[in-house]
Each structure stands twice: as C-alpha cells, then as structure tokens.
Design a protein around this motif. Structure first.
Motif, PDB file in Angstrom:
ATOM      1  N   GLY A 203      -5.496   4.461   2.696  1.00 53.11           N
ATOM      2  CA  GLY A 203      -4.046   4.691   2.813  1.00 53.11           C
ATOM      3  C   GLY A 203      -3.395   4.857   1.451  1.00 53.11           C
ATOM      4  O   GLY A 203      -2.592   5.772   1.237  1.00 53.11           O
ATOM      5  N   LEU A 204      -3.765   3.989   0.516  1.00 55.31           N
ATOM      6  CA  LEU A 204      -3.125   4.058  -0.799  1.00 55.31           C
ATOM      7  C   LEU A 204      -3.501   5.344  -1.525  1.00 55.31           C
ATOM      8  O   LEU A 204      -2.667   5.938  -2.213  1.00 55.31           O
ATOM      9  CB  LEU A 204      -3.524   2.836  -1.638  1.00 55.31           C
ATOM     10  CG  LEU A 204      -2.805   1.534  -1.252  1.00 55.31           C
ATOM     11  CD1 LEU A 204      -3.396   0.358  -2.011  1.00 55.31           C
ATOM     12  CD2 LEU A 204      -1.321   1.635  -1.510  1.00 55.31           C
TER      13      LEU A 204
ATOM     14  N   LYS B 255      -9.437   0.367   4.835  1.00 52.12           N
ATOM     15  CA  LYS B 255      -8.361   1.227   5.327  1.00 52.12           C
ATOM     16  C   LYS B 255      -7.187   1.243   4.353  1.00 52.12           C
ATOM     17  O   LYS B 255      -6.550   2.276   4.125  1.00 52.12           O
ATOM     18  CB  LYS B 255      -7.895   0.752   6.705  1.00 52.12           C
ATOM     19  CG  LYS B 255      -8.911   1.015   7.801  1.00 52.12           C
ATOM     20  CD  LYS B 255      -8.230   1.609   9.030  1.00 52.12           C
ATOM     21  CE  LYS B 255      -9.230   2.167  10.023  1.00 52.12           C
ATOM     22  NZ  LYS B 255      -9.806   1.145  10.905  1.00 52.12           N
ATOM     23  N   VAL B 256      -6.893   0.080   3.774  1.00 52.49           N
ATOM     24  CA  VAL B 256      -5.791   0.018   2.808  1.00 52.49           C
ATOM     25  C   VAL B 256      -6.107   0.930   1.635  1.00 52.49           C
ATOM     26  O   VAL B 256      -5.233   1.657   1.144  1.00 52.49           O
ATOM     27  CB  VAL B 256      -5.554  -1.432   2.337  1.00 52.49           C
ATOM     28  CG1 VAL B 256      -4.687  -1.461   1.084  1.00 52.49           C
ATOM     29  CG2 VAL B 256      -4.888  -2.234   3.435  1.00 52.49           C
TER      30      VAL B 256
ATOM     31  N   THR C 292       2.335   2.878  -6.905  1.00 54.93           N
ATOM     32  CA  THR C 292       1.291   3.080  -5.890  1.00 54.93           C
ATOM     33  C   THR C 292      -0.073   3.279  -6.543  1.00 54.93           C
ATOM     34  O   THR C 292      -1.071   2.708  -6.100  1.00 54.93           O
ATOM     35  CB  THR C 292       1.639   4.304  -5.017  1.00 54.93           C
ATOM     36  OG1 THR C 292       2.982   4.170  -4.557  1.00 54.93           O
ATOM     37  CG2 THR C 292       0.727   4.400  -3.819  1.00 54.93           C
TER      38      THR C 292
ATOM     39  N   THR D  60      -3.261   0.984  -6.123  1.00 52.92           N
ATOM     40  CA  THR D  60      -4.516   1.538  -5.608  1.00 52.92           C
ATOM     41  C   THR D  60      -5.682   1.097  -6.475  1.00 52.92           C
ATOM     42  O   THR D  60      -6.699   0.592  -5.975  1.00 52.92           O
ATOM     43  CB  THR D  60      -4.445   3.086  -5.601  1.00 52.92           C
ATOM     44  OG1 THR D  60      -3.225   3.482  -4.969  1.00 52.92           O
ATOM     45  CG2 THR D  60      -5.614   3.682  -4.846  1.00 52.92           C
TER      46      THR D  60
ATOM     47  N   ASN E 123       1.989   6.195   5.598  1.00 53.02           N
ATOM     48  CA  ASN E 123       2.624   5.005   5.050  1.00 53.02           C
ATOM     49  C   ASN E 123       2.554   3.856   6.050  1.00 53.02           C
ATOM     50  O   ASN E 123       2.180   2.732   5.718  1.00 53.02           O
ATOM     51  CB  ASN E 123       4.091   5.342   4.706  1.00 53.02           C
ATOM     52  CG  ASN E 123       4.678   4.400   3.690  1.00 53.02           C
ATOM     53  OD1 ASN E 123       3.996   4.000   2.751  1.00 53.02           O
ATOM     54  ND2 ASN E 123       5.928   4.046   3.869  1.00 53.02           N
TER      55      ASN E 123
ATOM     56  N   THR F 231      -0.942   2.563   6.374  1.00 49.93           N
ATOM     57  CA  THR F 231      -1.241   1.621   5.294  1.00 49.93           C
ATOM     58  C   THR F 231      -0.631   0.254   5.579  1.00 49.93           C
ATOM     59  O   THR F 231      -1.245  -0.790   5.365  1.00 49.93           O
ATOM     60  CB  THR F 231      -0.690   2.161   3.963  1.00 49.93           C
ATOM     61  OG1 THR F 231      -0.983   3.556   3.865  1.00 49.93           O
ATOM     62  CG2 THR F 231      -1.279   1.439   2.785  1.00 49.93           C
TER      63      THR F 231
END
Ligand code: HEM
Ligand SMILES: [Cu+2]
Lengths: 637, 199
Positions: free
Chosen positions: B99-100, B95-96, B152, B156, B81, B84
């Motif tokens: 992370g998501l 990267k985001v 989320t 995403t 988390n 992210t």
C-alpha cells in the motif's frame, strides 16, 4: 500486544518512593553538558528558556520605548533623527507584539500546562524544542538586522503600499516579513502542542469541568492562534513575493489591492490582542483563587466568557479600518460587535470581583498586580468602547488617544497579570520566593508610573497630537503633557529594574519555597519546587476542581507506567478516562538542526530565490533525522 | 505529600489508533490551521475577483486537463489509501508495504502532473494579481502534496527496516488520514482555479 515484552518491562508499582524517584529522574533527565542542553525536550527546560528569552525582548522593546519617550519629552528635540524614529517605533511595536507578548504567554503555557494537567511532558516535545529555536532565531534575526541598520521602519503592521518595493526599496520590509514567518511558525506549533496536551494528556478524572481556568484560557488562546495566524502568514508571504519575485498582490496597477493587506493583517491583528489578553485573564483567575482563598466564582461563566471572547474577536477586525471608506451598514455592524465584546469581558470582571468579595483575600504581591490589572483594564475597555464608535474613531484615528488606549489594554490586560504571574509561579519554577518588600515597591512604581506615562496620552490625542511623529513644535501646547508622560515612562521602567533586582537576589538567596508556598489548589503545586524531570512520580488522579484543597494531604494517584522508557498517559477527551500509555520522545539534536536549516532557507530566500532550491534538501535531511526512530528505547528492544 | 494509589493503568496498550493516539490529534491540529490557510487564500482570491472588473486579468483560464486529471487520480487514490489503512489496522506488514509503495507512486505521478498544471495556467505569477493568487494557491497545495509524499516515502522505507514495530502501524493510519486531507483540500481549489475564471 505481546505479553513477553510486557513482562520484561519494569513498572512503577514494583518500586517504592525513593527508588521510583531516582529511577524516573534519570530516565527523564536532560543529558548533561552543552550538547545535552541543546538536545533538551523537557517542557520545563524549554519553557524556562522561552520565558527568559521573551523577557529579554521585553527589555529590548522597553529600551526603545524609553528612547522614544526621551525624544518626545520636549518640543523640537534632535535626540533621534526622523529616520531612526521610524525604525524605533516599528521595532518597538514588532518586538513587543511578536517577540514578547505572544511568546511569553505561550512560554508560560509550555512550562505550566503539562504540570497543571498532571502529565510528564508536553505533547510533541521535539516540536516544542523546534518552536523555541525558531522563535530565538527569528528574534535574533530581527535584532541583528536592526543593529546592522536594516531593521524595518514601516510600522508594526507594515501597511502597503508604504512597505511595497516602490516606496521602500531597501531590504527592511523583507526582514520584517520573514521575522513574521519565524515567529508564527513557532507560535502555531506551540498552539497545536497545547491543544493536544489539554485534550489528551490530562490526568485521569480531570473532566472538562475540572480543568484549571488558566489551562482553559490557554486552550482558547491556542485555538485563536491556530485560526488567526495563518492569515498573517499568507499576508506577509504575499508581501515578500511582491517584493522579491514581482507578484502583484498589492499592486493596484495590475489588479492587486492595498486593502487586501489590511483585511489579511487585521483578521490576524485584532484576535492578536485577545491572544495576548486571554492568557492574562487565565493568570488572573489562577492568582485570584489562591489569594482570595476560594475557587473563582462562576467557573462555567468564566469559561463561556473566554469562548465567547474568542469567537467575537474574529468579527472585529474591520474596526481598524473605519477610516478606509467601508460601506455604512458594514461599519454599523462592526461597531455593534465591537461593543458586544465588552459583555464577556465584563462578566469575567464581575466573577473576579465576586471572588474577592466573597473570599478572605491575602494581599501579597501577585494579588496587587491582579487588582492593578482590573483597574487599568477597565479604563482601557472604556476608551475601547469609545474608539469602537465610528464618529469618535474618525476623530481620534492615528492620534495619541489610540496609543493611550492600546497601551492600557495591552499593559493592563497582559503585563500586569504577567508580572503577577512571575511573582506567583517563580517559587514553583526556581524553588525560591521573590522578595515581598521589593515586590510591593515594584507594584506601586509600576502602577503609578504606568498611569503617569499613559493617561496624559488620551488628552494629547484629543487635542490633536498624531501618533508616529518624531517631534512637534512648541506652539502646539503639547510639551507639558509629553514631559509628564516621559517622566511616567521612566518610573514605569524603574519598576522593571526592581523586578530584575528582585529576581537576581532571589535566585541567589531567596527564601526556600517548598512544594506549595501559597497553599494553592492546582496540580502544579503537588510536586516539588522546582519540579523533577518527570514532573510527578505517579500520575495524579483528579476528583475535584480543587484537588489540593479537597484531597488534603493524601493525593490519589495512578500506578502502572513504565520506568524503562519514557511514557505518558493518554486519556479520553471529555471524561479523561485512561486510554493508552504512549512513548514520549527522547532528547534529540535534530529539532535544533532543523531550525538552523529552516533559518538558512528563510534568510537566504530574502537575498536569492534560489535559496528555495538549495535550502530545501538540508531541511528534508534534518526532518528525516528528527522523525527516524533510531535511538528510541522502544525500537532498541 | 502522601499518595494513595487508586488505580492501575498498567494494562493499557502502548499505542492507539485514530482519536486514541496523540499524533492523530497533532495531525488534526495541523490540518485545522492549514485548512485555515487555504480558506484565507481562497478569501484573498475571491476578494481580488470581486474588486476587478475583468477576471482572469489579461489571460485565458487555465487549461482544464491537468487539474481534472488530478481530480480523477486523487479520487481514485482513496481506494489504495483505504486499503493501506485497513492493512495497518490489521497490522498486516506485507500489505502495508504494498500500500505504501503504491501511495508513494501515486504521489510522484501527481507531483509530475502538478508541474504540467503550472505550465498550463496560461498566466505567470508576475502578469497580474490574478496570476499571483493562482500561483500562490497552487503553490500552497503543492507544498502539502510534496511534504505528504516525503512523509509517505520515509514511512515506506521505515516499514522495510527493523523499525517496523507494531506502533508504526498507527503512524501509517495517520499518514492515510493526512492524505485524505490533501485530497479533500484539492476539490474546492480545483473548482476555484479551473472553473471560477470560466464563470
Ligand atoms: C515602557 C512601556 C512602554 C512605553 C513607554 C511605550 C511607548 C510607546 C510610544 C510612545 C509609542 C508610540 C510611537 C509613535 O506612535 O510615535 C508606542 C507604540 C507602540 N507600542 Fe508601546 N510602549 C510601552 C510598552 C509597550 C508594550 C508592553 C506593548 C505591547 C505588548 C507595546 C506595543 C506598542 C505598539 C504595538 C505600538 C505601535 C507601534 C507602531 O506604530 O508601529 N508598547 N509605544
Ligand atoms: Cu481591534
């Protein structure tokens, strides 16, 4: 930040007066036509609808009140059956509290707060539209149920075990419990919108000690809503679960407890009174300053009183439960804190009296209603201090003394300021003045009618007339006072009819108002009446607590917002220093569709638990539609 | 009324992070009122606990493993988390996205575990007031878990479309922030549901 995007964008400093207005007007305007109206996210459009809808519920609740007073006008009447009477007082109380009083206050805030803090729209405009639809559907649901003879009949606080399946095996309490959820979802969402609008959307320079008192009052109210209402949602959800899927929250045979209901209910129910009253005080402060022609005396004292009242209101719920056999010490403490709350209210009243004393009051209709408020509210406060004491409460509990007391507080504390507020802000909202002569009649009939209707109830209570009885016998000697009370109620009702006449007449042919007909000092009067879709062509910059009085004819403003896309200016929490220019949502049909899906979900689940399953996907789809950024201008670039 | 332009705000950014953004404050507001809802539910639990001589009523305490496993995963989830969060602040889109996706998977795992937890409460909602309040509280938290997961997942998907504009990174940080609330809310609830009946 990409410089190229910036250069493409047209800013308001590139345009002059008329060009700018026209451009912003078309950018912020609600789309035309029926569909457009359903898509509106303009806080003024939503606020106006909200206010009108809440007043329709006042009318409906008022009709029920008159029916009750007709029934009670003489002994042993048969105008209403006991069963109908139960439904009617329940519907009256529920309508007044959940569908009128709280919503109307929030509705005024939805309309006024963004204007008063100098911004273009409320924070989260789509949530705002959603709130209104939820409120509308919840209210209609309650009243349609009533018309279909499944309206609730267990009192506006639906005490268990009376409202449990065992004693009320019909759908009536389920209707009540779901209506609560609708209106609370709406109230909570609006509360968050108001808090964020006040925290982040204030005009540059509107520091904490320059916020108008009405806005302060609504901020405190919003916090009360946020901390009180979850309690009733937990309570009513538990109630409906007990009834529909056999949970045992309130069932003493399986470890549940009926008093749990009372704690949860009054933890909300007591602050509820202040949720209604505190906005009223905000309206009083606004009106008083304008008509006394000076700022309210003791601005910081008033704010501290508001905050103190908010805090204290949470300590008091137990005073509704003195007769339920609580431990002695607890009762003593709660008596003390119940009486303590008179202190901040008293302080505010002294500040207002000092304002009048020190000002040059102009006695127009809004001010008359404020003075009526002060008189009635003080009397309601006195009887409140009486019922806050355990021995007296034990005597008068559930008698008409209590009915008299809370109508003095509710009507004195909320309705009088509210009607004053209608006279005061009508010109801003509609562009036309309400008639002054009719206004005076309106006031005097209301004031006299109200007192004739409710003062005798104190005496009736003291001589033993219980509340929630559909009739009484002649040998009780209650007949004369009841007749008097009913007559007063009719006069009071007549005053509302006059208000309605006044509104209709003025909408057609009232005198044109102009921007600032009362020569008031706060920012909502710095724009035209009614305000254009964008509220302000340029965002005001605030340098004093009374901007329009001190800045005379030349308002300092900020430039630099986009005229290509909807933008609002965000400022810092305390100092209101500009921070960002954030996009404000475009009109959308999704809030309406989400509310419809939610309605199907809630109503369906009364009849079958499976609604929780098939009701969820449509809600999810609607929410995705709502948040998906398609069609927003920043994403189209 | 005549107007005098006294300042220009044209240089300001069009979005901000954290307390500088509107949605962050909205999330704060909702967390406050939802936190209040949790507090009220906890109060109701303790009230019923206090008025009953035996607790849990006619049941054994919940089996510990599902709730405990959730605690572990919730605490570990803080790491991706936060990853992210940092990536979003740097506006590092690849990267985001990673992370998501990871956060979505974690949400799904937790939701499945939650199913086991309901099954291992050792009481039904209609057994007694104890069963009712336990199911209510777990249901309340599960609603938060499910809505956060939904949010989320949608975010995403959004970050893989043309809508992945700079200001969406601010939305990502708000989503991160809200997840921390879901985690934080679980810890006292876990203690309440799994350990108070063992006192
Ligand atoms: C025309 C003005 C009104 C009249 C004549 C009136 C009359 C009454 C009467 C006679 C009762 C007692 C019913 C009973 O116990 O048998 C009652 C109850 C009640 N009224 Fe009013 N009322 C008026 C306006 C209002 C307003 C403006 C509010 C709130 C904002 C309000 C809130 C309540 C509540 C909460 C109850 C308790 C209902 C219950 O026990 O379930 N009333 N009203
Ligand atoms: Cu109270």
């Amino acid at each position: 930040m990409s410089v190229t995007a910036d250069q493409r964008e047209l800013r308001d400093d590139a345009l002059n007066g008329l060009q700018l207005s026209t451009r912003l007007d078309s950018l912020w305007r609600t789309p035309s036509g029926f569909l457009g109206a359903l898509m509106s996210v303009d806080h003024k459009v939503v606020g106006r609808r909200y206010i009108v809808t809440a007043f329709v519920f006042l009318l409906l609740g008022g009709v029920l009140a008159i029916l009750m007073r007709i029934q009670l006008a003489g002994p042993e009447q048969t105008f209403l059956s006991p069963d109908k009477y139960n439904q009617i007082f329940t519907m009256h109380g529920s309508t007044m509290m959940f569908l009128f009083a709280v919503p109307v206050m929030e509705a005024f805030a939805v309309y006024l707060v963004p204007l008063m803090v100098g911004t273009r729209n409320i924070a989260f405009p789509r949530l705002n539209a959603f709130s209104y639809w939820m409120f509308l559907f919840g209210g209609c649901f309650l009243w349609i149920s009533f018309a279909l003879n499944v309206g609730p009949d267990v009192g506006w606080f639906a005490y268990v075990p009376l409202s449990s399946l065992q004693y009320t095996p019909t759908k009536r309490p389920d209707v009540w419990a779901q209506m609560i959820t609708f209106t609370e979802v709406a109230a909570l969402a609006v509360a968050v919108e108001i808090v964020v609008t006040v925290f982040k959307l204030r005009a540059p320079g509107m520091t904490l000690d320059r916020i108008p008192l009405f806005v302060w009052a609504m901020l405190v109210t919003a916090f009360l809503v946020m901390f009180a209402m979850p309690s009733i949602m937990v309570a009513s959800t538990s109630l409906i679960l007990d009834r529909l899927v056999n949970t045992r929250f309130y069932d003493s045979s399986s470890g549940g407890h009926p008093l749990l209901w009372q704690h949860l209910f009054w933890f909300f129910g007591h602050p509820e009174v202040y949720i209604i009253f505190i906005p009223g005080t905000g309206m009083v402060s606004a009106i008083l300053a304008t008509f006394a022609r000076r700022p309210v005396v003791g601005y910081p004292v008033v704010i501290l009183s508001l905050i103190a009242t908010g805090f204290l209101s949470f300590g008091l719920w137990v005073h509704h439960m003195f007769v339920t056999g609580l431990p002695q010490l607890g009762a003593g403490l709660f008596t003390a804190s119940s009486m303590l709350i008179a202190v901040p209210s008293g302080l505010q009243i002294f500040c207002w009296l000092a304002t009048l004393w020190d000002g040059r009051p102009v006695y127009r209709t809004p001010l008359l209603f404020v003075i009526g408020f002060i008189v009635i509210f003080v009397m309601g406060g006195l009887s409140g201090v009486m019922v806050a004491s355990v021995p007296i409460d034990t005597q008068v509990h559930d008698t008409y003394f209590v009915v008299a007391h809370f109508h003095y507080v509710l009507i004195g504390g909320a309705i009088f300021p509210l009607i004053g507020a209608v006279y005061y802000w009508f010109p801003k909202i509609t562009g036309r003045m309400l008639g002054e002569r009719l206004g005076r009649w309106n006031f005097w009939l209301a004031f006299v009618g109200f007192n004739i209707a409710f003062f005798p109830m104190h005496i009736l209570g003291l001589i033993g007339m219980p509340r929630r009885v559909y009739t009484y016998t002649a040998d009780m000697d209650w007949a004369h006072l009841n007749l008097l009370s009913s007559g007063g109620a009719l006069i009071f009702a007549l005053s509302f009819a006059l208000l309605l006449v006044n509104v209709i007449r003025s909408l057609r042919s009232g005198a044109l108002a102009g921007d600032n007909p009362w020569d008031a000092s706060t920012l909502e009067w710095a724009t035209s009446s009614p305000p254009p879709p964008q509220n302000f062509d340029r965002i005001p910059v605030v340098k004093h607590r009374e901007p329009l009085w001190l800045d005379g004819e030349s308002l300092p403003v900020a430039a630099g917002l986009s005229v290509d896309r909807r933008e609002v200016l965000l400022t810092s929490l305390a100092e209101a220093e500009p921070q960002t220019r954030e996009a404000s949502p475009e009109p959308s049909i999704w809030p309406l569709l989400t509310a419809l899906a939610t309605t199907v979900f809630f109503i369906g689940s009364i009849f079958t638990p499976w609604a929780v399953l098939w009701g969820t996907p449509p809600m999810a789809v609607a929410l995705i539609g709502w948040f998906w950024p398609a069609g927003s201008r920043e994403d189209e670039e | 009324m005549r107007q005098t332009i006294v300042r220009n705000v044209g240089d300001l950014p069009t979005y901000g992070y954290g307390p500088r953004s509107g949605p962050w404050w909205g999330a704060m507001g909702f967390m406050a009122l939802e936190g209040m809802g949790f507090a009220i539910a906890i109060g109701a639990y303790l009230y019923l606990y206090a008025v009953n001589s035996s607790w849990p009523i006619g049941a054994s305490p919940p089996d510990l493993w599902p709730g405990t496993a959730e605690v572990v995963i919730y605490l570990l989830s803080i790491i991706p988390n936060e990853f992210t969060n940092r990536a979003a602040h740097r506006q590092d889109l690849p990267k985001v996205r990673v992370g998501l996706i990871v956060m979505s998977l974690i949400g799904i795992v937790l939701l499945v575990l939650r199913g086991f937890e309901f099954a291992h409460l050792n009481t039904r909602w209609d057994n007694s007031a104890y069963g009712s309040i336990v199911w209510l509280i777990l249901g309340l938290h599960t609603t938060h878990l499910a809505t956060d997961l939904g949010d989320t997942v949608v975010l995403t998907v959004l970050m893989f479309t043309r809508h992945a504009k700079p200001r969406r990174f601010s939305d990502v940080t708000d989503n991160v922030f809200y997840w921390n609330f879901v985690v934080l809310a679980w810890l006292p609830l876990y203690a309440l549901l799994d350990w108070v009946p063992r006192l």
